[in-house]
Scaffold this active site. Structure first.
Site, PDB file in Angstrom:
ATOM      1  N   GLN A   1       2.934   9.649   1.477  1.00 49.85           N
ATOM      2  CA  GLN A   1       4.092   9.239   1.561  1.00 49.85           C
ATOM      3  C   GLN A   1       5.114  10.391   0.261  1.00 49.85           C
ATOM      4  O   GLN A   1       6.215   9.472   0.630  1.00 49.85           O
ATOM      5  CB  GLN A   1       4.335   8.049   1.386  1.00 49.85           C
ATOM      6  CG  GLN A   1       3.322   7.673   2.880  1.00 49.85           C
ATOM      7  CD  GLN A   1       3.183   5.882   2.524  1.00 49.85           C
ATOM      8  OE1 GLN A   1       2.020   5.432   1.440  1.00 49.85           O
ATOM      9  NE2 GLN A   1       4.043   5.271   2.920  1.00 49.85           N
TER      10      GLN A   1
ATOM     11  N   HIS B   1      -4.795   1.930   7.506  1.00 48.86           N
ATOM     12  CA  HIS B   1      -3.139   2.711   7.279  1.00 48.86           C
ATOM     13  C   HIS B   1      -3.341   3.401   6.389  1.00 48.86           C
ATOM     14  O   HIS B   1      -2.571   4.563   7.363  1.00 48.86           O
ATOM     15  CB  HIS B   1      -2.385   0.782   7.275  1.00 48.86           C
ATOM     16  CG  HIS B   1      -1.169   1.207   7.272  1.00 48.86           C
ATOM     17  ND1 HIS B   1      -0.248   1.145   8.374  1.00 48.86           N
ATOM     18  CD2 HIS B   1      -0.171   2.100   6.208  1.00 48.86           C
ATOM     19  CE1 HIS B   1       0.616   1.527   8.111  1.00 48.86           C
ATOM     20  NE2 HIS B   1       0.911   2.238   6.692  1.00 48.86           N
ATOM     21  N   GLU B   2      -3.652   3.486   4.837  1.00 47.75           N
ATOM     22  CA  GLU B   2      -3.361   4.711   3.725  1.00 47.75           C
ATOM     23  C   GLU B   2      -3.797   5.480   4.469  1.00 47.75           C
ATOM     24  O   GLU B   2      -3.194   6.464   4.588  1.00 47.75           O
ATOM     25  CB  GLU B   2      -2.919   3.806   3.078  1.00 47.75           C
ATOM     26  CG  GLU B   2      -2.794   2.523   2.563  1.00 47.75           C
ATOM     27  CD  GLU B   2      -0.816   2.540   2.644  1.00 47.75           C
ATOM     28  OE1 GLU B   2      -0.629   3.825   2.275  1.00 47.75           O
ATOM     29  OE2 GLU B   2      -0.506   1.947   2.923  1.00 47.75           O
TER      30      GLU B   2
ATOM     31  N   GLY C   1       0.758  -1.227   0.057  1.00 45.70           N
ATOM     32  CA  GLY C   1       0.328   0.050  -0.081  1.00 45.70           C
ATOM     33  C   GLY C   1       0.667   1.670   0.203  1.00 45.70           C
ATOM     34  O   GLY C   1       1.940   0.795   0.931  1.00 45.70           O
TER      35      GLY C   1
ATOM     36  N   CYS D   1       5.425   0.036   7.399  1.00 41.59           N
ATOM     37  CA  CYS D   1       5.699   0.889   6.999  1.00 41.59           C
ATOM     38  C   CYS D   1       6.367   1.180   5.889  1.00 41.59           C
ATOM     39  O   CYS D   1       7.721   1.215   6.016  1.00 41.59           O
ATOM     40  CB  CYS D   1       4.789   2.254   7.600  1.00 41.59           C
ATOM     41  SG  CYS D   1       4.763   3.664   6.873  1.00 41.59           S
ATOM     42  N   LEU D   2       6.169   1.850   4.621  1.00 37.79           N
ATOM     43  CA  LEU D   2       7.094   2.350   3.853  1.00 37.79           C
ATOM     44  C   LEU D   2       7.924   3.332   4.076  1.00 37.79           C
ATOM     45  O   LEU D   2       9.611   3.817   4.279  1.00 37.79           O
ATOM     46  CB  LEU D   2       6.565   1.722   2.089  1.00 37.79           C
ATOM     47  CG  LEU D   2       5.875   1.073   1.691  1.00 37.79           C
ATOM     48  CD1 LEU D   2       6.009   1.030  -0.035  1.00 37.79           C
ATOM     49  CD2 LEU D   2       7.677  -0.617   1.455  1.00 37.79           C
TER      50      LEU D   2
ATOM     51  N   HIS E   1      -2.593   7.930   6.361  1.00 40.38           N
ATOM     52  CA  HIS E   1      -1.624   8.816   5.854  1.00 40.38           C
ATOM     53  C   HIS E   1      -1.813  10.070   5.959  1.00 40.38           C
ATOM     54  O   HIS E   1      -1.451  10.961   5.638  1.00 40.38           O
ATOM     55  CB  HIS E   1      -1.224   8.100   4.715  1.00 40.38           C
ATOM     56  CG  HIS E   1       0.521   6.774   5.283  1.00 40.38           C
ATOM     57  ND1 HIS E   1       1.625   7.596   5.876  1.00 40.38           N
ATOM     58  CD2 HIS E   1       0.575   5.522   5.185  1.00 40.38           C
ATOM     59  CE1 HIS E   1       2.467   6.493   6.218  1.00 40.38           C
ATOM     60  NE2 HIS E   1       2.001   5.501   5.341  1.00 40.38           N
TER      61      HIS E   1
END
Length: 170
Positions: free
Chosen positions: A51, A134-135, A46, A92-93, A138
């Site tokens: 991000q 989660h996304e 994701g 997470c990235l 962000h």
């Protein structure tokens, strides 16, 4: 298509609240394509536009094993469909190398626009439900580390700041 730079915690730009997409046009479709390429290369499941330092409400997700089920959510909104909560290890990235247990609703309804600009709704469960929440966090300037203790979050922040300094001086 291009691989975009992923912001890493504690970069303050990750705390920016994303603005709604006004029109799903070629620029947004290009962003979606670049986000998929970036996410797959990372590799991740994701990615939110925040991000990659684009502060518009765009999310791409693919929880399949073989990257065969790409999903696009533009201006996503979700609502929990159950009071049942699920604990899941999240990574997470933007917080590379760290995984922590986060508790979230296990079933949600998502409303969004697709890559074509058309509205759609879907019910998500399990990993997909966790991923969309989660996304969406962000897009609202929130990270999964906000769900853990201050002590753990500070440790992660210090380790990543040290790593970033090492990379900058290399």
């Amino acid at each position: 298509m291009a691989i975009l730079n992923i912001l890493e915690f504690p970069d303050p730009r990750l705390r920016t609240i994303a603005k709604p997409v006004v029109a799903v046009d070629d620029r947004i479709r290009q962003l979606v394509d670049d986000m998929f390429e970036t996410m797959y290369a990372a590799p991740g499941i994701g990615l939110a536009a925040t991000q990659v330092n684009v502060h518009e409400r765009v999310v791409v997700i693919d929880v399949s094993e073989d990257n065969s089920e790409p999903l696009v959510f533009i201006n996503p909104e979700f609502e929990p469909l159950t009071e049942d909560l699920e604990e899941m290890q999240e990574g997470c990235l933007s917080v590379p190398g760290f995984y922590e247990t986060v508790t979230r609703p296990e079933r949600v309804r998502v409303k969004a626009l697709g890559r074509d600009g058309q509205p759609f709704e879907m019910i998500c469960e399990g990993l997909l439900a966790v991923c969309i929440q989660h996304e969406c966090d962000h897009l609202n300037g929130k990270l999964f580390v906000d769900y853990i203790s201050n002590l753990k979050r500070d440790r992660i922040r210090k380790k990543l700041e040290k790593l970033h300094k090492q990379q900058a001086s290399a």
